[in-house]
Scaffold this active site. Sequence first.
Site, PDB file in Angstrom:
ATOM      1  N   LYS A   1       2.375  -2.949   6.567  1.00  0.00           N
ATOM      2  CA  LYS A   1       2.621  -3.099   5.049  1.00  0.00           C
ATOM      3  C   LYS A   1       4.290  -2.739   4.641  1.00  0.00           C
ATOM      4  O   LYS A   1       4.803  -3.090   3.787  1.00  0.00           O
ATOM      5  CB  LYS A   1       1.672  -2.086   4.271  1.00  0.00           C
TER       6      LYS A   1
ATOM      7  N   TYR B   1      -1.574  -0.193  10.216  1.00  0.00           N
ATOM      8  CA  TYR B   1      -1.810  -0.612   8.971  1.00  0.00           C
ATOM      9  C   TYR B   1      -0.241  -0.388   8.170  1.00  0.00           C
ATOM     10  O   TYR B   1       0.274  -1.270   7.589  1.00  0.00           O
ATOM     11  CB  TYR B   1      -2.930  -0.281   8.339  1.00  0.00           C
TER      12      TYR B   1
ATOM     13  N   SER C   1       1.032  -1.248  -0.062  1.00  0.00           N
ATOM     14  CA  SER C   1       0.053  -0.075  -0.058  1.00  0.00           C
ATOM     15  C   SER C   1       0.905   1.384   0.100  1.00  0.00           C
ATOM     16  O   SER C   1       1.927   1.020   0.527  1.00  0.00           O
ATOM     17  CB  SER C   1      -0.772   0.004   1.417  1.00  0.00           C
TER      18      SER C   1
END
Length: 264
Positions: free
Chosen positions: A157, A153, A140
């Site tokens: 990633k 998050y 991402s």
Amino acid sequence: MDLQLSGRVAVVTGASKGIGLAVARTLAEEGAHVVAASRTASAEWPGKVVHVAVDLMDPQAPAEVVARAVEEFGGLDILVNNAGGPPPGVTLPRAGFMTPDDADWGAMFEFNLFSLVRMIRAAVPIMVERGGGSIVNVSSTIARQPGAINVDYGAAKAAVNQVGKAVAEEFGPQGVRVNTVTPGPVLTDWWTKDGGAAEVFAGMVGSDRDSVITEVAPTMMKLTTGRLIHPQEVADAIVLLASPRSGSTTGADFAVDGGSLKEL
């Protein structure tokens, strides 16, 4: 262009919707044998897709998925680690570093990093035995643009990016290529579902769901294209990297981000 995928065996995680669904469908259309790993099945898969109903939060699930591919088709050539995003039962975006607690961080890394590590661990010996293979990890842009939104998050990633580079370096001499695709905001149900990201952002900025999708998010995220990304646009990059036509590409990170990453 013939992607030379006919007869190759592919595992796609998170394959029931969004990017994963588009990848599974495209691989099948190109003639690959596809094993789709997800909690639920999709009516949109071609008939020849084999579904393995698993929750990748279960540490035993990755080995089960790879074993099924070997049982059904005799081996494994392609692994697409697409599963990720909010763990089951979690809604993102989540604002502020102090918001997620230890359990939130643990679940985020379990779903986005550790399940991927286990999938690679299960797949690599099979690929090496067959003389090589291709792994594509889905990351991402938030991994490369740290901020106060979805900190846990983004950290997970960023770790995915590091793991991909490391595995590419170690197993490249044995024929295993590993690449990363970095999407920006993709128009999936993460955004569009009731209570999804568009509604959460709308509450943050005093807007409405549709305006967030068409105007607010593209502006806030500095998308040069002016719109969210279609899942098929990401899937096309993934499938090309999975193909032998990308045989000299490994350890690379391809952004399909609408132009949001501005740095060199």
